[in-house]
Design an enzyme around this catalytic site. Structure first.
Site, PDB file in Angstrom:
ATOM      1  N   ARG A   1      -3.053  10.062   3.251  1.00  0.00           N
ATOM      2  CA  ARG A   1      -1.940  11.012   3.338  1.00  0.00           C
ATOM      3  C   ARG A   1      -1.459  11.473   1.962  1.00  0.00           C
ATOM      4  O   ARG A   1      -0.496  12.233   1.864  1.00  0.00           O
ATOM      5  CB  ARG A   1      -0.761  10.375   4.087  1.00  0.00           C
ATOM      6  CG  ARG A   1      -1.072   9.908   5.491  1.00  0.00           C
ATOM      7  CD  ARG A   1      -1.283  11.028   6.451  1.00  0.00           C
ATOM      8  NE  ARG A   1      -0.083  11.803   6.697  1.00  0.00           N
ATOM      9  CZ  ARG A   1      -0.060  12.915   7.406  1.00  0.00           C
ATOM     10  NH1 ARG A   1      -1.181  13.427   7.890  1.00  0.00           N
ATOM     11  NH2 ARG A   1       1.073  13.559   7.610  1.00  0.00           N
TER      12      ARG A   1
ATOM     13  N   ASP B   1       4.261   0.227  12.253  1.00  0.00           N
ATOM     14  CA  ASP B   1       3.049  -0.473  11.825  1.00  0.00           C
ATOM     15  C   ASP B   1       3.060  -1.957  12.195  1.00  0.00           C
ATOM     16  O   ASP B   1       2.051  -2.638  12.029  1.00  0.00           O
ATOM     17  CB  ASP B   1       2.854  -0.325  10.312  1.00  0.00           C
ATOM     18  CG  ASP B   1       2.396   1.071   9.924  1.00  0.00           C
ATOM     19  OD1 ASP B   1       1.772   1.736  10.759  1.00  0.00           O
ATOM     20  OD2 ASP B   1       2.661   1.500   8.788  1.00  0.00           O
TER      21      ASP B   1
ATOM     22  N   CYS C   1      -4.900   7.727   9.426  1.00  0.00           N
ATOM     23  CA  CYS C   1      -5.353   7.261  10.740  1.00  0.00           C
ATOM     24  C   CYS C   1      -4.981   8.247  11.842  1.00  0.00           C
ATOM     25  O   CYS C   1      -3.952   8.927  11.767  1.00  0.00           O
ATOM     26  CB  CYS C   1      -4.726   5.900  11.041  1.00  0.00           C
ATOM     27  SG  CYS C   1      -5.303   4.586   9.942  1.00  0.00           S
TER      28      CYS C   1
ATOM     29  N   LYS D   1       0.824  -1.211   0.000  1.00  0.00           N
ATOM     30  CA  LYS D   1       0.000   0.000   0.000  1.00  0.00           C
ATOM     31  C   LYS D   1       0.855   1.256   0.000  1.00  0.00           C
ATOM     32  O   LYS D   1       0.613   2.202  -0.766  1.00  0.00           O
ATOM     33  CB  LYS D   1      -0.916   0.008   1.232  1.00  0.00           C
ATOM     34  CG  LYS D   1      -1.690   1.314   1.424  1.00  0.00           C
ATOM     35  CD  LYS D   1      -2.508   1.312   2.707  1.00  0.00           C
ATOM     36  CE  LYS D   1      -1.711   1.671   3.924  1.00  0.00           C
ATOM     37  NZ  LYS D   1      -1.359   3.118   3.986  1.00  0.00           N
TER      38      LYS D   1
ATOM     39  N   VAL E   1       7.780   6.746  17.064  1.00  0.00           N
ATOM     40  CA  VAL E   1       7.441   7.340  15.766  1.00  0.00           C
ATOM     41  C   VAL E   1       6.180   8.192  15.847  1.00  0.00           C
ATOM     42  O   VAL E   1       6.145   9.324  15.363  1.00  0.00           O
ATOM     43  CB  VAL E   1       7.290   6.244  14.697  1.00  0.00           C
ATOM     44  CG1 VAL E   1       6.944   6.857  13.340  1.00  0.00           C
ATOM     45  CG2 VAL E   1       8.580   5.422  14.585  1.00  0.00           C
TER      46      VAL E   1
END
Length: 459
Positions: free
Chosen positions: A94, A313, A119, A22, A335
């Site tokens: 984004r 992630d 998110c 993605k 992060v």
């Protein structure tokens, strides 16, 4: 609103194929706007974020031919219809902010893009993007309310290569600067750049397109500007986040999953941690097989970081994995400052998780001495119980699915649109892995409505 019912306790077993990344494909689409040449992509993921990005690019003037079944997409932007990204794309993902870097060298019009979305995992400001582009000669102004405004940008005198030192190796700021640099006059040098595999993927694509780009060992990227472009064929790298997600799902459910396409080179840090806690994996020529290898051992210390560190992630499903490991483990998020918002739901399911504002780690952290809960201690192993769950964001969504697969009883999960943004064919893959699941579609109105009444409400 579709709902997913999961009854836990069944080990996941079988084979899945990791879709295209993605975080690579969406950026490659934007990069293709730099030229008027045809670009052909393979291994294109059929996910929500690609859908949104395609719609955004079509608005600008891109022609798209997408064979979803084959994972093949042809795109070409002969000319721009507009440099205005409508407000309806605000908050979708984004990508809109990256349109500035891509379009500055292609149009003399004012570029107008809405606020960046994605998110809700922290502030995620775009200051570094703006500062870098302004150093190259762009004029950028924000107009409107905080969440409903837009960025107005132009470079009527053209962009000029320069030395840019990023305060933090931001992925988005690095991408935006690279995109702007491709058509700038002279050489642009980016220091303290992000070097994630998805950024290397962008660089490989741009080199095929005609750019001259080098990466040095000290996080320095140099781009020689050009206006001469070529047609490109490019195969998108497999999604390392999805691959790791299935790996953790296999181990936590005491199962075995072969993840076709999982790339060893892009998962080294993750695999080290899996081995440290006692999880099993075997590297194959065409993927990685993950399996339960006996009781999991906690007591580890993990800090997320930019690549080649442990990816932020990967953190959410890893916390779920640690609820099934004996001992206490410490996870320090460096992060994003608000990435543990999902922990309360896991606690309600029976997890023993304590949240701290302090930095529980040795890495220099931007959130030190601030009021953000960005460290946790996870004590295990603890049994989890099913509950009704509302997904707040993409990666927390898979963590909840994992928790439901482990838990005793049945969980009902809403907010599936978050998962559809980043996981191709998730329900079908779960079914193929023998998960005890049932997708209740919106057309089953009475059943959906009765279940929705008992769902938690997100503020």
């Amino acid at each position: 609103m579709n709902l997913l019912k999961i009854t836990g306790g069944t080990p996941l077993k079988g084979h899945v194929k990791a879709a295209g990344a993605k975080n690579a494909m969406t950026k490659l689409l934007v990069a293709s706007l730099l030229s008027d040449k045809k670009c052909t992509f393979y291994n294109v993921p059929n996910i929500g974020d690609v859908d949104v990005t395609v719609a955004l690019c079509e608005e600008i003037g891109m022609a798209v031919n997408w064979d979803r079944q084959a994972g093949r997409m042809e795109v070409i932007t002969k000319e721009l219809k507009t440099a205005y990204v409508p407000q309806r794309f605000s908050g979708s993902n984004r990508i809109p902010i990256l349109m500035i870097g891509a379009l500055l060298g292609r149009t003399d019009q004012d570029i107008i893009v809405p606020t960046a979305g994605g998110c809700l995992i922290g502030q995620r400001p775009v200051d570094f993007h703006i500062q870098a582009l302004e150093q190259m000669g762009a004029v950028i102004e924000y107009r409107g309310m905080k969440r409903e405004g837009a960025y107005f940008a132009h470079a009527h005198n053209g962009l000029k290569g320069t030395l840019i030192t990023l305060p933090y190796p931001s992925v988005g700021a690095t991408e935006n600067t690279i995109l702007a640099s491709v058509t700038a006059r002279g050489i642009t040098t980016i220091k303290n750049a992000a070097i994630e595999p998805e950024i290397v993927e962008l660089i490989l694509f741009l080199q095929k397109l005609g750019a001259n780009i080098t990466i040095d060992v000290d996080r320095t990227i140099r781009i020689q500007g050009t206006r001469h472009f070529y047609e490109v064929e490019h195969t998108v790298i497999p999604d390392r986040i999805e691959a790791a997600s299935w790996g953790m799902a296999a181990i936590s459910t005491k199962g075995r999953i072969f993840v076709e396409g999982a790339q060893h080179v892009n998962m080294i840090t993750f695999l080290n941690k899996i081995r440290e806690v006692g999880g099993g994996f075997e590297i194959k020529s065409n993927g990685i097989e993950f399996f339960y290898n006996g009781p999991l051992q906690g007591g580890l210390h993990l800090e997320t970081d930019v690549h080649p560190g442990f990816m932020t992630d990967w953190q959410q499903p890893f916390v779920v994995l640690m609820t099934q490991a004996s001992g206490s483990s410490v996870i320090h998020e460096t992060v994003y400052e608000n990435r543990f918002g999902y922990a309360e739901t896991l606690r309600e399911m029976g997890a023993d998780i304590s949240l701290f504002r302090q930095c529980l780690g040795g890495k220099q952290c931007r959130f030190a001495s601030k009021s953000f809960g960005h460290s946790v201690i996870v004590k295990g192993a603890t049994p989890l119980v099913g509950k009704n769950i509302c997904i707040p964001d993409l990666r927390a969504g898979f963590a909840y699915v994992m928790a439901a697969l482990i838990a005793s009883g049945t969980s009902t999960i809403s907010g599936l649109h978050f998962l559809e943004r980043g996981y191709e064919g998730l329900v079908k893959k779960l079914e193929d892995l023998d998960a005890d699941i049932n997708l209740i579609k919106e057309t089953d109105k009475e059943l959906v409505e009765s279940m929705s009444e008992s769902m938690p409400v997100l503020n």
